[in-house]
Design a protein around this motif. Structure first.
Motif, short mmCIF file in Angstrom:
data_model
loop_
_atom_site.label_atom_id
_atom_site.label_comp_id
_atom_site.label_asym_id
_atom_site.label_seq_id
_atom_site.Cartn_x
_atom_site.Cartn_y
_atom_site.Cartn_z
N LYS A 35 0.87 -0.87 -0.04
CA LYS A 35 -0.02 -0.19 -0.19
C LYS A 35 0.51 1.25 -0.14
CE LYS A 35 -4.24 -1.54 2.10
NZ LYS A 35 -5.55 -1.07 3.47
N LEU A 36 2.06 1.16 0.80
CA LEU A 36 2.62 2.64 0.93
C LEU A 36 3.35 2.53 -0.28
CD1 LEU A 36 3.70 4.58 2.06
CD2 LEU A 36 6.06 3.33 2.72
N ARG A 37 3.94 1.47 -1.08
CA ARG A 37 4.85 1.75 -2.14
C ARG A 37 3.27 1.78 -3.26
NH1 ARG A 37 7.42 -3.25 -6.42
NH2 ARG A 37 7.75 -1.91 -8.15
N HIS A 38 2.22 1.84 -3.72
CA HIS A 38 1.79 2.88 -4.56
C HIS A 38 1.70 3.84 -3.96
CE1 HIS A 38 0.54 -1.88 -6.09
NE2 HIS A 38 -0.52 -1.29 -4.83
N LEU A 39 0.94 4.61 -2.90
CA LEU A 39 0.89 5.63 -2.32
C LEU A 39 2.24 6.72 -2.93
CD1 LEU A 39 -0.41 5.76 0.58
CD2 LEU A 39 -2.17 6.45 -1.48
N ILE A 40 3.66 6.56 -3.09
CA ILE A 40 4.51 6.60 -3.40
C ILE A 40 5.30 6.38 -4.58
CG2 ILE A 40 5.98 6.31 -1.06
CD1 ILE A 40 7.41 4.25 -3.46
N GLU A 41 4.60 5.48 -5.51
CA GLU A 41 4.59 5.36 -6.49
C GLU A 41 3.15 6.56 -7.29
OE1 GLU A 41 6.09 1.08 -7.91
OE2 GLU A 41 3.73 1.86 -7.41
N LEU A 42 2.55 7.06 -7.11
CA LEU A 42 0.87 7.81 -7.33
C LEU A 42 2.09 9.14 -7.00
CD1 LEU A 42 -1.32 8.40 -8.13
CD2 LEU A 42 -2.80 8.22 -5.87
N ARG A 43 2.24 9.20 -5.70
CA ARG A 43 3.16 10.72 -4.94
C ARG A 43 3.84 10.71 -6.24
NH1 ARG A 43 1.81 15.30 -5.96
NH2 ARG A 43 2.93 16.69 -4.01
N ALA A 44 4.83 10.48 -6.80
CA ALA A 44 5.95 10.51 -7.78
C ALA A 44 5.37 10.61 -9.12
CB ALA A 44 7.01 9.56 -7.59
N SER A 45 4.45 10.26 -9.16
CA SER A 45 3.97 9.86 -10.92
C SER A 45 3.18 10.85 -11.35
CB SER A 45 3.29 8.93 -12.21
OG SER A 45 3.81 7.96 -11.30
N GLN A 46 2.55 11.70 -10.06
CA GLN A 46 2.19 13.48 -10.36
C GLN A 46 2.91 14.29 -9.99
OE1 GLN A 46 0.04 13.35 -5.73
NE2 GLN A 46 -2.15 12.55 -6.95
N ILE A 47 4.14 14.06 -9.61
CA ILE A 47 5.32 15.35 -9.81
C ILE A 47 5.39 15.15 -10.73
CG2 ILE A 47 7.44 15.88 -8.64
CD1 ILE A 47 5.97 14.85 -6.30
N TRP A 93 10.35 12.41 1.51
CA TRP A 93 11.54 11.08 0.92
C TRP A 93 11.23 11.35 -0.49
CZ3 TRP A 93 16.53 11.18 1.99
CH2 TRP A 93 17.30 10.10 1.22
N THR A 94 10.06 11.02 -0.92
CA THR A 94 9.42 10.61 -2.02
C THR A 94 10.05 11.89 -2.99
OG1 THR A 94 8.28 8.71 -2.10
CG2 THR A 94 8.18 10.25 -4.43
N GLU A 95 9.94 12.59 -2.29
CA GLU A 95 9.75 14.04 -3.10
C GLU A 95 10.93 14.80 -3.12
OE1 GLU A 95 6.68 17.18 -1.29
OE2 GLU A 95 4.50 15.61 -2.27
N ALA A 96 11.55 14.35 -2.33
CA ALA A 96 13.06 14.97 -2.18
C ALA A 96 13.83 14.36 -3.71
CB ALA A 96 13.97 15.12 -1.04
N LEU A 97 13.29 12.96 -3.62
CA LEU A 97 14.37 12.31 -4.73
C LEU A 97 13.28 12.45 -5.56
CD1 LEU A 97 15.07 8.74 -2.42
CD2 LEU A 97 16.49 10.94 -2.84
N THR A 98 12.63 13.07 -5.89
CA THR A 98 11.74 13.18 -7.33
C THR A 98 11.93 14.57 -7.57
OG1 THR A 98 9.75 11.25 -6.83
CG2 THR A 98 9.79 12.90 -8.35
N SER A 99 12.27 15.79 -6.77
CA SER A 99 12.28 17.21 -7.13
C SER A 99 13.70 17.02 -6.76
CB SER A 99 11.34 17.40 -7.10
OG SER A 99 9.86 17.16 -7.99
N LEU A 100 14.81 16.82 -7.36
CA LEU A 100 15.34 16.56 -6.75
C LEU A 100 16.49 18.99 -7.27
CD1 LEU A 100 18.00 14.97 -8.73
CD2 LEU A 100 16.84 14.42 -6.75
N ASP A 101 16.17 19.00 -5.74
CA ASP A 101 16.88 20.58 -5.55
C ASP A 101 17.95 20.48 -4.20
OD1 ASP A 101 16.48 22.81 -4.08
OD2 ASP A 101 14.56 23.30 -3.53
N PRO A 102 18.78 21.44 -4.75
CA PRO A 102 20.35 21.21 -4.21
C PRO A 102 20.56 22.15 -2.52
CG PRO A 102 20.22 22.35 -6.41
CD PRO A 102 19.17 21.64 -6.40
#
Length: 143
Positions: A35-47, A93-102
């Motif tokens: 269930k967590l995997r689905h949600l992080i995959e969904l969130r990254a895909s949205q971004i 963590w998902t957002e940080a690794l999907t939208s890389l920001d220095p």
């Protein structure tokens, strides 16, 4: 939506795609909760604005017992009480690794993750995030 001049990667790099699929399967054998995997995959895909993957991961999450409310509100996860502290750490963590920001403070994010997950679980989570970002980029390249 796929472009009329899309590249058929399966035709030109089938062995690469098979290895991607194998890696995705291996992530499924880790300690990462489905269930967590689905949600992080969904969130990254949205971004990443991958419409195909958003639809797929929404359907998978609902099929595997996630609620409509939680799926619909994942974009505003910081502002609702629908998710646990552990899930919120995973989403950050998902957002940080999907939208890389220095400017991202990865040390603080890792410390937050370690309050809820083992290093093995964090490794699986990070692998899943990396893999969905790869798949998103392959799919988006044919928009």
């Amino acid at each position: 939506m796929t472009s009329p001049n899309a590249i058929n990667y399966l035709e030109y790099v089938p062995s690469v795609l098979r290895r991607f699929e194998a890696a995705s399967g291996e992530i499924g054998n880790t300690e990462l909760e489905p269930k967590l995997r689905h949600l992080i995959e969904l969130r990254a895909s949205q971004i990443n604005q991958c419409a195909y993957c958003v639809k797929m991961h929404t359907e998978e999450a609902l099929r595997d017992g996630e609620t409509d409310k939680r799926v619909q509100r994942i974009t505003v996860w910081r502002h609702v009480e629908d998710y646990t502290a552990a899930e919120k750490a995973a989403f950050a963590w998902t957002e940080a690794l999907t939208s890389l920001d220095p400017a991202t403070d990865y040390k603080t994010l890792r410390n937050e993750l370690r309050q809820h997950y083992s290093d093995a679980q964090i490794s699986a989570l990070t692998s899943a995030i990396a893999m969905i970002n790869l798949w998103n980029r392959m799919q988006v390249s044919n928009h």
